[in-house]
Structures are given as structure tokens and as C-alpha cells.
Design a protein around this motif. Structure first.
Motif, PDB file in Angstrom:
ATOM      1  N   ASP A   2       5.444   5.713   7.253  1.00 60.05           N
ATOM      2  CA  ASP A   2       6.256   4.832   6.421  1.00 60.05           C
ATOM      3  C   ASP A   2       7.284   5.662   5.665  1.00 60.05           C
ATOM      4  O   ASP A   2       7.039   6.812   5.297  1.00 60.05           O
ATOM      5  CB  ASP A   2       5.376   4.091   5.414  1.00 60.05           C
ATOM      6  CG  ASP A   2       4.353   3.188   6.101  1.00 60.05           C
ATOM      7  OD1 ASP A   2       4.718   2.571   7.107  1.00 60.05           O
ATOM      8  OD2 ASP A   2       3.214   3.116   5.622  1.00 60.05           O
ATOM      9  N   PHE A   4      10.165   5.525   2.357  1.00 55.18           N
ATOM     10  CA  PHE A   4      10.668   4.863   1.162  1.00 55.18           C
ATOM     11  C   PHE A   4      11.813   5.688   0.588  1.00 55.18           C
ATOM     12  O   PHE A   4      11.862   6.917   0.771  1.00 55.18           O
ATOM     13  CB  PHE A   4       9.571   4.721   0.107  1.00 55.18           C
ATOM     14  CG  PHE A   4       8.557   3.657   0.425  1.00 55.18           C
ATOM     15  CD1 PHE A   4       8.677   2.382  -0.116  1.00 55.18           C
ATOM     16  CD2 PHE A   4       7.488   3.923   1.269  1.00 55.18           C
ATOM     17  CE1 PHE A   4       7.750   1.395   0.176  1.00 55.18           C
ATOM     18  CE2 PHE A   4       6.550   2.947   1.563  1.00 55.18           C
ATOM     19  CZ  PHE A   4       6.680   1.682   1.011  1.00 55.18           C
ATOM     20  N   VAL A   7       9.394   7.983  -3.575  1.00 51.62           N
ATOM     21  CA  VAL A   7       7.942   7.988  -3.727  1.00 51.62           C
ATOM     22  C   VAL A   7       7.634   8.524  -5.124  1.00 51.62           C
ATOM     23  O   VAL A   7       8.129   9.584  -5.520  1.00 51.62           O
ATOM     24  CB  VAL A   7       7.251   8.857  -2.661  1.00 51.62           C
ATOM     25  CG1 VAL A   7       5.763   9.036  -2.987  1.00 51.62           C
ATOM     26  CG2 VAL A   7       7.417   8.240  -1.277  1.00 51.62           C
ATOM     27  N   GLN A  28      14.038   0.986  -2.398  1.00 49.27           N
ATOM     28  CA  GLN A  28      12.669   0.771  -1.952  1.00 49.27           C
ATOM     29  C   GLN A  28      11.783   1.859  -2.551  1.00 49.27           C
ATOM     30  O   GLN A  28      11.993   3.055  -2.309  1.00 49.27           O
ATOM     31  CB  GLN A  28      12.573   0.810  -0.427  1.00 49.27           C
ATOM     32  CG  GLN A  28      13.218  -0.394   0.256  1.00 49.27           C
ATOM     33  CD  GLN A  28      12.995  -0.359   1.747  1.00 49.27           C
ATOM     34  OE1 GLN A  28      13.284   0.629   2.401  1.00 49.27           O
ATOM     35  NE2 GLN A  28      12.476  -1.449   2.289  1.00 49.27           N
ATOM     36  N   VAL A  30       7.739   3.164  -3.724  1.00 56.14           N
ATOM     37  CA  VAL A  30       6.290   3.056  -3.691  1.00 56.14           C
ATOM     38  C   VAL A  30       5.713   3.965  -4.774  1.00 56.14           C
ATOM     39  O   VAL A  30       6.178   5.090  -4.965  1.00 56.14           O
ATOM     40  CB  VAL A  30       5.699   3.416  -2.310  1.00 56.14           C
ATOM     41  CG1 VAL A  30       5.976   4.869  -1.939  1.00 56.14           C
ATOM     42  CG2 VAL A  30       4.199   3.131  -2.273  1.00 56.14           C
ATOM     43  N   LEU A  32       2.184   5.680  -5.986  1.00 56.27           N
ATOM     44  CA  LEU A  32       0.854   6.037  -5.495  1.00 56.27           C
ATOM     45  C   LEU A  32      -0.029   6.431  -6.678  1.00 56.27           C
ATOM     46  O   LEU A  32       0.298   7.364  -7.421  1.00 56.27           O
ATOM     47  CB  LEU A  32       0.952   7.206  -4.510  1.00 56.27           C
ATOM     48  CG  LEU A  32       1.918   7.002  -3.334  1.00 56.27           C
ATOM     49  CD1 LEU A  32       2.030   8.274  -2.512  1.00 56.27           C
ATOM     50  CD2 LEU A  32       1.469   5.828  -2.474  1.00 56.27           C
ATOM     51  N   ARG A 104       5.933  -4.793 -10.157  1.00 54.63           N
ATOM     52  CA  ARG A 104       5.699  -5.567  -8.936  1.00 54.63           C
ATOM     53  C   ARG A 104       6.625  -6.773  -8.843  1.00 54.63           C
ATOM     54  O   ARG A 104       7.061  -7.145  -7.744  1.00 54.63           O
ATOM     55  CB  ARG A 104       4.231  -6.000  -8.879  1.00 54.63           C
ATOM     56  CG  ARG A 104       3.312  -4.863  -8.411  1.00 54.63           C
ATOM     57  CD  ARG A 104       1.868  -5.266  -8.337  1.00 54.63           C
ATOM     58  NE  ARG A 104       1.104  -4.270  -7.572  1.00 54.63           N
ATOM     59  CZ  ARG A 104      -0.214  -4.125  -7.659  1.00 54.63           C
ATOM     60  NH1 ARG A 104      -0.922  -4.909  -8.469  1.00 54.63           N
ATOM     61  NH2 ARG A 104      -0.838  -3.215  -6.934  1.00 54.63           N
ATOM     62  N   VAL A 109       6.271  -1.429  -4.652  1.00 55.40           N
ATOM     63  CA  VAL A 109       4.977  -1.367  -3.979  1.00 55.40           C
ATOM     64  C   VAL A 109       4.102  -0.379  -4.753  1.00 55.40           C
ATOM     65  O   VAL A 109       4.479   0.787  -4.926  1.00 55.40           O
ATOM     66  CB  VAL A 109       5.122  -0.904  -2.520  1.00 55.40           C
ATOM     67  CG1 VAL A 109       3.755  -0.773  -1.856  1.00 55.40           C
ATOM     68  CG2 VAL A 109       6.003  -1.878  -1.739  1.00 55.40           C
ATOM     69  N   LEU A 111       0.306   1.277  -4.821  1.00 52.89           N
ATOM     70  CA  LEU A 111      -0.924   1.462  -4.060  1.00 52.89           C
ATOM     71  C   LEU A 111      -1.920   2.243  -4.899  1.00 52.89           C
ATOM     72  O   LEU A 111      -1.690   3.412  -5.217  1.00 52.89           O
ATOM     73  CB  LEU A 111      -0.633   2.225  -2.765  1.00 52.89           C
ATOM     74  CG  LEU A 111       0.418   1.612  -1.824  1.00 52.89           C
ATOM     75  CD1 LEU A 111       0.636   2.520  -0.623  1.00 52.89           C
ATOM     76  CD2 LEU A 111       0.009   0.212  -1.383  1.00 52.89           C
ATOM     77  N   ILE A 131       3.775   9.329   4.117  1.00 54.16           N
ATOM     78  CA  ILE A 131       4.851   8.507   3.567  1.00 54.16           C
ATOM     79  C   ILE A 131       6.071   9.407   3.348  1.00 54.16           C
ATOM     80  O   ILE A 131       6.000  10.389   2.604  1.00 54.16           O
ATOM     81  CB  ILE A 131       4.436   7.845   2.244  1.00 54.16           C
ATOM     82  CG1 ILE A 131       3.225   6.943   2.468  1.00 54.16           C
ATOM     83  CG2 ILE A 131       5.597   7.056   1.656  1.00 54.16           C
ATOM     84  CD1 ILE A 131       2.724   6.254   1.219  1.00 54.16           C
ATOM     85  N   TYR A 133       9.989  10.337   2.139  1.00 53.62           N
ATOM     86  CA  TYR A 133      10.787  10.041   0.944  1.00 53.62           C
ATOM     87  C   TYR A 133      12.164  10.710   1.017  1.00 53.62           C
ATOM     88  O   TYR A 133      12.340  11.750   1.657  1.00 53.62           O
ATOM     89  CB  TYR A 133      10.064  10.515  -0.318  1.00 53.62           C
ATOM     90  CG  TYR A 133       9.880  12.027  -0.431  1.00 53.62           C
ATOM     91  CD1 TYR A 133      10.892  12.849  -0.939  1.00 53.62           C
ATOM     92  CD2 TYR A 133       8.688  12.640  -0.041  1.00 53.62           C
ATOM     93  CE1 TYR A 133      10.727  14.216  -1.048  1.00 53.62           C
ATOM     94  CE2 TYR A 133       8.515  14.009  -0.154  1.00 53.62           C
ATOM     95  CZ  TYR A 133       9.535  14.790  -0.652  1.00 53.62           C
ATOM     96  OH  TYR A 133       9.370  16.166  -0.758  1.00 53.62           O
TER      97      TYR A 133
END
Length: 338
Positions: A2, A4, A7, A28, A30, A32, A104, A109, A111, A131, A133
Motif C-alpha cells: 500500500d 500513502f 505515513v 492520503q 495513514v 499507525l 477519521r 486512515v 490503524l 506501506i 510513503y
């Protein structure tokens, strides 16, 4: 694998604030988080009022507000008063959950249970997933994996220990006692239905085990029952060595932006998260707010250094500081990150 745009490792205030702003601009993102839940953090929960105004937190997140600060030393008791609240308390878990919802809703996203095991120049490695980046933000606390990847040491750290006792205490207190805490201090920070009592000290000045032993002695002397409450402890990183490393950034405790003098870290975390997001969006962005905060953080570290070492010198210096606060020669915001 994936991919993004950005990150972010760590779903604390710095990471979530950074993520929400980036998502507002259509990136976009994410986040973590290695823990199973977002929000819990060992923290007294104090935020200065100037920080609350700039952060625009909803009133329901405020536990209690205090327009008087009670400062105790072996020789003095000072009460610093203002017309408006000086410091308010927040519950870190409720703050984290609110920031998580905000992020959100903007499309971030998040996780949880996602421990990063490795980093290279183009991706991060989870247990069973890679992932990619374009930008990486380390908002992963005092033991930051991103900071270690950048090969930046973190030698200047403190320890905070906290008991959240189910008692409503009436006033916010700071206890400066070099005999017990060296250059650190103990605190009493009331919340809505409980009170945070704890202590903070730089590790190089007072080892964590000694800090806990002396705090327990201090609590017993004041009749504060902590035996039925679980102790929690956390590192506080004040070893600032930069935040912008090209496509990789460090925020909050990962950057070492907490105060070495008081351990305050919520406000620096959020300001650094905001700054990193705007810098990613606009490479010519001028981080004036963060630069001012870094100056104050360095000032705090210099103050703390003066109190380290000889206990007699520490005692006299602290007494002079409190006397100056009582007389109005210096303002209480000297003790705040702003």
C-alpha cells in the motif's frame, strides 16, 4: 504494498493533529498506532489556558480549570492568582478519542495494533505488510523508532510517575523539594472525578526508582492514599535536535520538544504536528509558532540545568524563583511552554 502520501507513526495528539490537517488538504494519510486503543497516556493532563485557546478544544473535554496555582517549597508557599484560568486539566483518553474522531471524519486512515518493525527510505514495515510513503512523520513518543532510524540519540530524558486517585481534591499544587525530588517536583492536578498525583524528575538527576520511593514518602506524609491505585510511568524526552529532515519529520516527544523543566508536552506536541502538516503542504511555510516554542523549550532546559547537581544551590535557586513569582517579578508563564 500500500502507498500513502504521508505515513504517521503514533496516534497521539501530534500525530492526529498532523494527519487531520493533511487530510483537509486532500492528502492520503495513514496513522499507525502500536497500541490496541488510541488515547491512553501517562500524563497529569495539565494544559495552560493560552494553549487551550489556540487549540480550540470543546468545553466538554475540560475536566477542571484553575485561576490559582499553589506552589510549595520547604521555606515558602506561593499562591499565584489570575482573573482567568491559568491551567486546565484534560483526560488524555477522552482527548485522544475526540482527536481520533476528528481525524477519521476528515478521511484519515488510523490503524491500531499496528507496530512498525522497520523503516527504510521509501516504506515502513509492519508484521505482515509494507506501506510506502512520500513523507514520514515520527510522532511515536520518547522511544521513537523514527528518531532511531535517523540515528539521533535521546540522552536528555525525564521520568513522570502518575497515580490517578479516585478523590476530588480542591486545588492545583506544585511541590518543589530538592531534598526529595532534586531538580524535579511533585504535583496535585485535580480532574472532574479524580485527581492526578505524581512526580517528575530528569533521569540524570534522579533515577526512576528513587523518584518513586521519594514520591511515596511525600504522599504518605500528606495522607494521600495511593496504595490501592496502580502506578503508571512514562519517559519524557526533552533532547531536541531538530524536527525537519527532508521527507522525514519528528513531532512532540519524538522530537524532544517536551519541557526538561516541567515535563509539559501536550501543547508542544500539537504545535509541532500542525507545523509539520503545513510544511508538507507548503515547503516555503514559515514555522514561526514552533520556532518560538523551541526557544522556550531551550530556556526551560537551561533553567533545569541550573538546578541540577548541588542540592544547596538547587534549594536556594528554587526559593529565589518562587519568591520572584510571589512578588510578581516574573510571570507564571515562565513555567509554561508557549
Amino acid at each position: 504494498m500500500d502507498n500513502f502520501h504521508t505515513v504517521i507513526i503514533g496516534a497521539g495528539p501530534a500525530g492526529l493533529q498532523c494527519a487531520a490537517i493533511l487530510a483537509e488538504y486532500g492528502r492520503q494519510v495513514v496513522v499507525l498506532e502500536r497500541r490496541a486503543a488510541v488515547g491512553p497516556k501517562v500524563c497529569a493532563g495539565g494544559i495552560p489556558s493560552h494553549a487551550l485557546r489556540s487549540l480550540r478544544l470543546p468545553p466538554e473535554l475540560i475536566e477542571k480549570s484553575f485561576s490559582a496555582q499553589h506552589i510549595y517549597t520547604p521555606w515558602q508557599r506561593a499562591v499565584i492568582k489570575a482573573q482567568e484560568p491559568i491551567i486546565s486539566t484534560v483526560n488524555r483518553q477522552r482527548l485522544g478519542r475526540w482527536m481520533l474522531r476528528q481525524a477519521r471524519e476528515k478521511g484519515v486512515v488510523v490503524l491500531d495494533n499496528s507496530r512498525v518493525t522497520g523503516i527504510d527510505k521509501s516504506h515502513v514495515q509492519l508484521k505482515n505488510r509494507k506501506i510506502g510513503y512520500q513523507y514520514l512523520v515520527g510522532a511515536d513518543g520518547s522511544s521513537s523508532l523514527v528518531r532511531r532510524y535517523l540515528n539521533i540519540p535521546a540522552k536528555r530524558q525525564g521520568v513522570g510517575i502518575n497515580y490517578q486517585i479516585p478523590v476530588q481534591m480542591p486545588q492545583m499544587e506544585w511541590h518543589l523539594n530538592p531534598r526529595l525530588f532534586n531538580s524535579g517536583y511533585a504535583w496535585i492536578f485535580p480532574h472532574r472525578l479524580s485527581t492526578s498525583v505524581g512526580a517528575y524528575a530528569p533521569r540524570h538527576d534522579l533515577p526512576p526508582q528513587k523518584l518513586r520511593e521519594r514520591f511515596c514518602l511525600w504522599a504518605r506524609e500528606r495522607g494521600i492514599a495511593i496504595d490501592t491505585t496502580k502506578v503508571k510511568a512514562a519517559l519524557v524526552n526533552s533532547d531536541y535536535r531538530g524536527w525537519n529532515f527532508g521527507r522525514i519529520f519528528l513531532a512532540g516527544d519524538a522530537a524532544g520538544l517536551a519541557s526538561g523543566f516541567t515535563g509539559e508536552g501536550i501543547y508542544p506536541a500539537i504545535v509541532s504536528g500542525q507545523t509539520i502538516a503545513h510544511t508538507i503542504i507548503n515547503q516555503s511555510y514559515k514555522p514561526a509558532h514552533l520556532q518560538q516554542l523551541i526557544k522556550q523549550q531551550k530556556r526551560h532546559n537551561r533553567i533545569q540545568k541550573k538546578f541540577t547537581g548541588n542540592k544547596v544551590v538547587c534549594q536556594i535557586t528554587l526559593e529565589m524563583l518562587v519568591l520572584a513569582l510571589r512578588m510578581g517579578l516574573i510571570k507564571f508563564d515562565l513555567l509554561e511552554m508557549n
